[in-house]
Design a protein around this motif. Structure first.
Motif, PDB file in Angstrom:
ATOM      1  N   LYS A  57      -1.714   4.042  -3.212  1.00 48.46           N
ATOM      2  CA  LYS A  57      -2.814   4.433  -2.320  1.00 48.46           C
ATOM      3  C   LYS A  57      -4.132   3.727  -2.659  1.00 48.46           C
ATOM      4  O   LYS A  57      -4.787   3.193  -1.758  1.00 48.46           O
ATOM      5  CB  LYS A  57      -2.993   5.948  -2.322  1.00 48.46           C
ATOM      6  CG  LYS A  57      -1.975   6.668  -1.474  1.00 48.46           C
ATOM      7  CD  LYS A  57      -2.274   8.152  -1.435  1.00 48.46           C
ATOM      8  CE  LYS A  57      -1.378   8.858  -0.450  1.00 48.46           C
ATOM      9  NZ  LYS A  57      -1.710  10.297  -0.363  1.00 48.46           N
ATOM     10  N   HIS A 100       4.853   1.936   3.321  1.00 45.96           N
ATOM     11  CA  HIS A 100       4.607   2.536   4.639  1.00 45.96           C
ATOM     12  C   HIS A 100       3.535   3.625   4.596  1.00 45.96           C
ATOM     13  O   HIS A 100       2.521   3.540   5.276  1.00 45.96           O
ATOM     14  CB  HIS A 100       5.890   3.094   5.250  1.00 45.96           C
ATOM     15  CG  HIS A 100       6.871   2.041   5.650  1.00 45.96           C
ATOM     16  ND1 HIS A 100       6.514   0.943   6.398  1.00 45.96           N
ATOM     17  CD2 HIS A 100       8.189   1.919   5.404  1.00 45.96           C
ATOM     18  CE1 HIS A 100       7.579   0.182   6.598  1.00 45.96           C
ATOM     19  NE2 HIS A 100       8.604   0.749   5.999  1.00 45.96           N
ATOM     20  N   GLN A 101       3.731   4.633   3.823  1.00 46.38           N
ATOM     21  CA  GLN A 101       2.797   5.768   3.811  1.00 46.38           C
ATOM     22  C   GLN A 101       1.453   5.427   3.168  1.00 46.38           C
ATOM     23  O   GLN A 101       0.400   5.675   3.763  1.00 46.38           O
ATOM     24  CB  GLN A 101       3.458   6.974   3.131  1.00 46.38           C
ATOM     25  CG  GLN A 101       2.701   8.271   3.301  1.00 46.38           C
ATOM     26  CD  GLN A 101       1.575   8.444   2.279  1.00 46.38           C
ATOM     27  OE1 GLN A 101       1.612   7.881   1.191  1.00 46.38           O
ATOM     28  NE2 GLN A 101       0.566   9.208   2.651  1.00 46.38           N
ATOM     29  N   TRP A 105      -2.216   5.277   5.290  1.00 46.68           N
ATOM     30  CA  TRP A 105      -3.330   6.124   4.855  1.00 46.68           C
ATOM     31  C   TRP A 105      -4.534   5.268   4.488  1.00 46.68           C
ATOM     32  O   TRP A 105      -5.659   5.540   4.916  1.00 46.68           O
ATOM     33  CB  TRP A 105      -2.910   6.981   3.654  1.00 46.68           C
ATOM     34  CG  TRP A 105      -4.078   7.698   3.056  1.00 46.68           C
ATOM     35  CD1 TRP A 105      -4.598   8.889   3.460  1.00 46.68           C
ATOM     36  CD2 TRP A 105      -4.907   7.238   1.984  1.00 46.68           C
ATOM     37  NE1 TRP A 105      -5.700   9.201   2.699  1.00 46.68           N
ATOM     38  CE2 TRP A 105      -5.906   8.202   1.778  1.00 46.68           C
ATOM     39  CE3 TRP A 105      -4.892   6.096   1.176  1.00 46.68           C
ATOM     40  CZ2 TRP A 105      -6.881   8.061   0.799  1.00 46.68           C
ATOM     41  CZ3 TRP A 105      -5.863   5.970   0.198  1.00 46.68           C
ATOM     42  CH2 TRP A 105      -6.844   6.936   0.018  1.00 46.68           C
TER      43      TRP A 105
END
Length: 194
Positions: A57, A100-101, A105
């Motif tokens: 992230k 992907h996630q 985000w």
């Protein structure tokens, strides 16, 4: 980003004034940025790879902010986006899915929000492989004028035990859209939001 070992970050920018038609008053700028990282799962099967997504992230947020700055645009100035990954040959396609996630985000966070799903493409390949990153409108996937791609590659990556995680952004759609469809100024609910 202590859990993510970055070898290099590569950025490419295009400034498009026309595509065979009249010059635009302001060029469309599109770019792609890729972080080449060590693949901690290369060369072996690991059943639970999901914890790596949280570690990615900060990387997604960082490289998206870098690309927005390189495009000389504020988050709201970005109209189209996409993402992708190239996994070195000692890895597997599922390692690309780790992106992907966190990238979705990170892109939305850096832009201050966006509504459409972030299109993606991934592959396993050798160093120097190139990949077309799909782009579409950030707030409605059905805006046809923004269907586009940007090609990206790293000459010496990914090495067999690396992954290149990529973000693509654009300040507009194609320079001379004229095949109809939904226009950006007509977006409403259900026009391709996630």
């Amino acid at each position: 980003m202590a859990d993510v070992e970055i070898r290099k970050i590569v950025t490419g920018i295009e400034e498009i004034w026309h595509d065979g038609g009249p010059p635009l008053e302001e060029p469309v700028r599109k770019g792609a940025i890729g972080a080449v990282i060590r693949n901690p799962y290369a060369g072996r099967y690991v059943a639970d790879i999901a914890p790596m997504m949280d570690a990615l992230k900060p990387l997604a947020l960082d490289i998206t902010r870098r690309l927005i700055a390189a495009l000389d645009a504020q988050g709201p100035g970005i109209e189209a986006y996409g993402k992708g990954a190239i996994v070195g040959i000692a890895g597997e396609l599922e390692h690309a899915a780790l992106w992907h996630q966190p990238s979705g985000w990170g892109i939305r966070e850096a832009m201050g929000g966006a509504k459409a799903i972030v299109p993606s493409t991934v592959k396993v390949a050798t160093a120097g492989a190139r990949i077309d990153i799909p782009l579409h409108h950030a707030n409605a996937a059905y805006v046809r004028s923004h269907f586009d791609t940007i090609e990206f590659g790293v000459p010496d990556g990914p090495k067999p035990d690396e992954i290149v995680f990529i973000v693509g952004l654009s300040t507009g759609g194609r320079p001379h859209p004229r095949v109809g469809g939904l226009r950006a100024d007509e977006i409403k609910l259900w026009d391709g939001q996630r």
